[in-house]
Design an enzyme around this catalytic site. Structure first.
Site, PDB file in Angstrom:
ATOM      1  N   HIS A 117     -47.766  47.137   5.969  1.00 24.80           N
ATOM      2  CA  HIS A 117     -46.930  46.400   6.929  1.00 24.80           C
ATOM      3  C   HIS A 117     -46.373  47.387   7.949  1.00 24.80           C
ATOM      4  O   HIS A 117     -47.139  47.991   8.687  1.00 24.80           O
ATOM      5  CB  HIS A 117     -45.848  45.661   6.134  1.00 24.80           C
ATOM      6  CG  HIS A 117     -45.028  44.672   6.894  1.00 24.80           C
ATOM      7  ND1 HIS A 117     -45.331  44.201   8.135  1.00 24.80           N
ATOM      8  CD2 HIS A 117     -43.865  44.047   6.553  1.00 24.80           C
ATOM      9  CE1 HIS A 117     -44.417  43.333   8.524  1.00 24.80           C
ATOM     10  NE2 HIS A 117     -43.504  43.226   7.594  1.00 24.80           N
ATOM     11  N   ASP A 144     -50.107  48.238  15.460  1.00 24.50           N
ATOM     12  CA  ASP A 144     -49.814  49.596  14.977  1.00 24.50           C
ATOM     13  C   ASP A 144     -50.832  50.625  15.424  1.00 24.50           C
ATOM     14  O   ASP A 144     -50.612  51.824  15.285  1.00 24.50           O
ATOM     15  CB  ASP A 144     -49.741  49.585  13.441  1.00 24.50           C
ATOM     16  CG  ASP A 144     -48.559  48.765  12.974  1.00 24.50           C
ATOM     17  OD1 ASP A 144     -48.784  47.771  12.257  1.00 24.50           O
ATOM     18  OD2 ASP A 144     -47.436  49.080  13.380  1.00 24.50           O
ATOM     19  N   HIS A 200     -55.507  41.944  10.468  1.00 18.52           N
ATOM     20  CA  HIS A 200     -54.234  41.212  10.488  1.00 18.52           C
ATOM     21  C   HIS A 200     -54.423  39.896   9.757  1.00 18.52           C
ATOM     22  O   HIS A 200     -55.483  39.267   9.859  1.00 18.52           O
ATOM     23  CB  HIS A 200     -53.792  40.931  11.937  1.00 18.52           C
ATOM     24  CG  HIS A 200     -52.347  40.596  12.033  1.00 18.52           C
ATOM     25  ND1 HIS A 200     -51.867  39.333  11.794  1.00 18.52           N
ATOM     26  CD2 HIS A 200     -51.271  41.358  12.296  1.00 18.52           C
ATOM     27  CE1 HIS A 200     -50.550  39.339  11.929  1.00 18.52           C
ATOM     28  NE2 HIS A 200     -50.167  40.550  12.229  1.00 18.52           N
TER      29      HIS A 200
END
Ligand code: SDX
Length: 452
Positions: free
Chosen positions: A270, A365, A309
C-alpha cells in the site's frame, strides 16, 4: 424496493426454493443471503470475499474511481483539474466539507490550519525516546495515537464543532509530526512551524531548515510537493481508509482511528510501495538490467513495485500527473538518474503480455519515489509523505462513516475451517513436544507468495 427487473431470482438447488434478491445501485445486500436456508435451524448463507475484491463496505460521496477508464474525482472534480488549478489545503477543504471553498472560507480554513501546526512539547520529548534509526512511519503511527491523549475533547465525536476541530488539528499536525520524525532520525534540532509560509512550504521548512533564519522554499519544489499531496489526498475504500472506517466504527476518538490508518498505509503493498519502488529501481540500477528483473517478476520471484492496482485496470490517472510533476521538479533538481531505468522498466512491462494480461500498469507510486528522492527526502520518509497527503481523506471518510445511519460497528463473520469440539487432555497424555508439532505445521503451510 427496486422494481422486479432490478432483482436476482436465485434458486437454491438444495431445496428447490427460489428467492428474489433486489439489485440496488449495482449491488445486492449480503444480508439478503441470510434468507437462503436449508431449514429453520440454518442461520442462512454468508458471502465470502477474502480481500473484499467484490464487496462494497459503505455508500460514499467523497471519491469516485472508474478503474476501467482511469477516472479519479474528488467530490466530482477530476484529479487532473484539481492538480492543475487547486492547492492541497483547498482539496482538503473540498474532501472534508464537500464543496470548493469561496475566498473567505479558504482564508479562514488556511488560517485555522496554520494555527494548529504546533504540537505539545511533550510530543517532542516522546519522539526523543525513539531509537536513532526508528522508521519514521513507526514514529508517525505512535505520535498520531499519542495526540488522542492531549485532546480528551476528541471523544465527543457526536459534536460537529469538536469533530471539525480535530480534523483541523490532525490535518495541521501531521506535517509537524512527520518533520519531527525526520529531524529526530537525522539528529537535527527540531524546527518550529513558520506560519508565514504555505502549508507545504512550512513542511519543507520544518524538514530542511538549518542555520538560516528563514527557509525560502524553492517554488517549483513547493508546488510539486503540494500537487503530490493532492494526488494522495483520498482514494475511496483503499486499505488504510477501510482501516480508518473499521476502527472508527467502534467510536474511538479520530486520532486513534487515524493511527490505525497510518499503520495500514505502512505496508509495502500500500503506502509503503513508493519506498519499495526506489529500492527496486536502485537494485535494478541500470536500464540494461531491466529485462532480467522483469523476467524474475514474471517467474513470481519479484513484484514490480509501483505496478498494478486493485481498482485501476488501466493507467492510474495520478501516475500521469506525477510524471508531469517529475519533469517540473527535475528541471530544478536535475534528472534523477533512476528515471532512465524507470522509463525502460515501464516500456518493457507495458509491452509484455504478462503484465498487460494482468492489467498491471504504473500506479501513483511508480514516479513519486523518484520525485521525493530528487527533493532530498530519504527513502523511508516516502510513506510518511503519502500519509500527510491522505490525512484529510481519512478524516473525511471517518466522518462520513460516523454520520451514515446505516453504519454500525464493523464485525464481519468467518467460514469455520478448524477442529470440531475437542476435550482437555491432561499433560501426561499428550503427543511429543508441541514445539516440534507446531514447527511441522508451520513448515507445511503453503510458502508465502511475494507481495501477497
Ligand atoms: C496504493 O487501493 C488503493 O486505492 C491503494 C492506493 C491508494 O491511493 O490508496 O492506490 C495506493 O497502494 C497503490 C498500490 C501500491 N502497491 C504496489 O505498487 C505494490 C505492487 N503491486 C501489487 O502488489 C498489487 O498490484 C496490488 C497490491 C496493488 C494489487 O493487488 P491485487 O489486486 O490483490 O492483485 P493480486 O495480488 O491478486 O495480483 C493479480 C495477479 C497475480 O498474478 P497471478 O497469481 O494471477 O499469476 O497479478 C500479479 C499477481 O502475482 N501481480 C503482479 C503485481 N501485482 C499483481 N506481478 C508483478 N508485479 C506486480 N506489481
Amino acid at each position: 424496493m427496486a422494481d422486479a427487473s432490478e432483482s436476482l431470482t436465485v434458486t437454491d438447488n438444495r431445496t428447490g426454493q427460489t428467492y428474489e434478491l433486489p439489485i440496488e445501485e449495482g449491488a445486492i445486500r449480503a444480508s439478503a443471503l441470510r434468507l437462503i436456508k436449508l431449514n429453520d435451524e440454518d442461520p442462512g448463507l454468508l458471502s465470502y470475499d477474502p480481500g473484499y475484491i467484490a464487496t462494497a463496505s459503505c455508500r460514499s460521496a467523497i471519491t469516485f474511481i472508474d478503474g476501467e477508464r482511469g477516472i479519479l474525482r474528488y467530490r466530482g472534480y477530476p484529479i487532473e483539474e484539481l492538480a492543475e488549478h487547486s492547492s492541497f489545503l483547498e482539496v482538503a477543504y473540498l474532501l472534508v466539507s464537500g464543496e470548493l471553498p469561496n475566498d473567505q472560507e479558504l482564508a479562514l480554513w488556511v488560517d485555522e490550519i496554520k494555527h494548529h501546526t504546533l504540537v505539545h512539547e511533550n510530543i517532542r520529548k516522546f519522539v526523543d525516546g525513539f531509537h536513532h534509526d526508528a522508521h519514521p512511519m513507526g514514529i508517525l503511527i505512535s505520535t498520531v495515537a499519542a495526540l488522542s491523549t492531549f485532546y480528551p475533547d476528541a471523544k465527543d465525536i457526536d459534536d460537529a464543532a469538536k469533530r471539525r476541530l480535530q480534523i483541523v488539528r490532525m490535518t495541521a499536525k501531521s506535517a509537524t509530526l512527520a518533520a519531527l520524525a525526520f529531524r529526530h532520525a537525522m539528529g537535527f534540532p527540531y524546527v518550529y512551524p513558520d506560519n508565514d509560509l504555505s502549508y507545504t512550504g512550512n513542511f519543507l521548512s520544518m524538514m530542511f531548515k538549518m542555520a538560516e533564519l528563514k527557509l525560502k522554499p524553492e517554488p517549483a519544489l513547493e508546488r510539486g510537493l503540494d500537487v503530490l499531496f493532492m494526488l494522495h489526498a483520498d482514494h475511496e475504500q483503499n486499505c488504510s481508509t477501510s482501516a480508518m472506517r473499521q476502527v472508527g466504527s467502534s467510536r474511538p476518538d479520530p486520532y486513534s482511528a487515524a493511527a490505525a490508518a497510518v499503520a495500514a498505509l505502512y505496508g509495502p503493498l500500500h503506502g509503503g510501495a513508493n519506498e519499495q519502488v526506489l529500492r527496486m529501481l536502485t537494485e535494478i540500477a541500470r536500464p540494461e538490467n531491466v529485462a532480467g528483473y522483469v523476467a524474475r517478476a514474471k517467474d513470481g520471484k519479484r513484484r514490480l513495485m509501483g505496478f498494478g492496482h486493485r481498482v485501476y485496470r488501466s493507467y492510474d490517472p495520478r501516475g500521469r500527473v506525477a510524471r508531469q510533476v517529475a519533469d517540473d521538479v527535475f528541471k530544478v533538481t536535475g534528472i534523477n538518474p533512476l528515471l532512465e531505468t524507470a522509463l525502460e522498466l515501464e516500456r518493457v512491462a507495458l509491452s509484455d503480455d504478462y503484465f498487460l494480461s494482468r492489467q498491471l500498469y504504473p500506479n501513483v507510486d511508480f514516479y513519486t519515489g523518484m520525485i521525493y528522492q530528487a527533493m532530498g527526502f530519504p527513502v523511508d520518509m516516502f510513506p510518511v509523505l503519502f500519509a500527510i497527503g491522505r490525512m484529510p481523506g481519512w478524516l473525511a471518510q471517518w466522518e462520513e462513516n460516523l454520520l451514515d445511519e446505516e453504519q454500525k460497528i464493523n464485525r464481519p463473520r468467518q467460514l469455520w475451517v478448524g477442529h470440531g469440539i475437542r476435550h482437555y487432555v491432561p499433560m501426561g497424555h499428550r503427543a511429543p513436544y508441541a514445539g516440534t508439532r507446531l514447527a511441522l505445521q508451520a513448515a507445511s503451510a503453503a510458502p508465502p507468495r511475494p507481495g501477497r
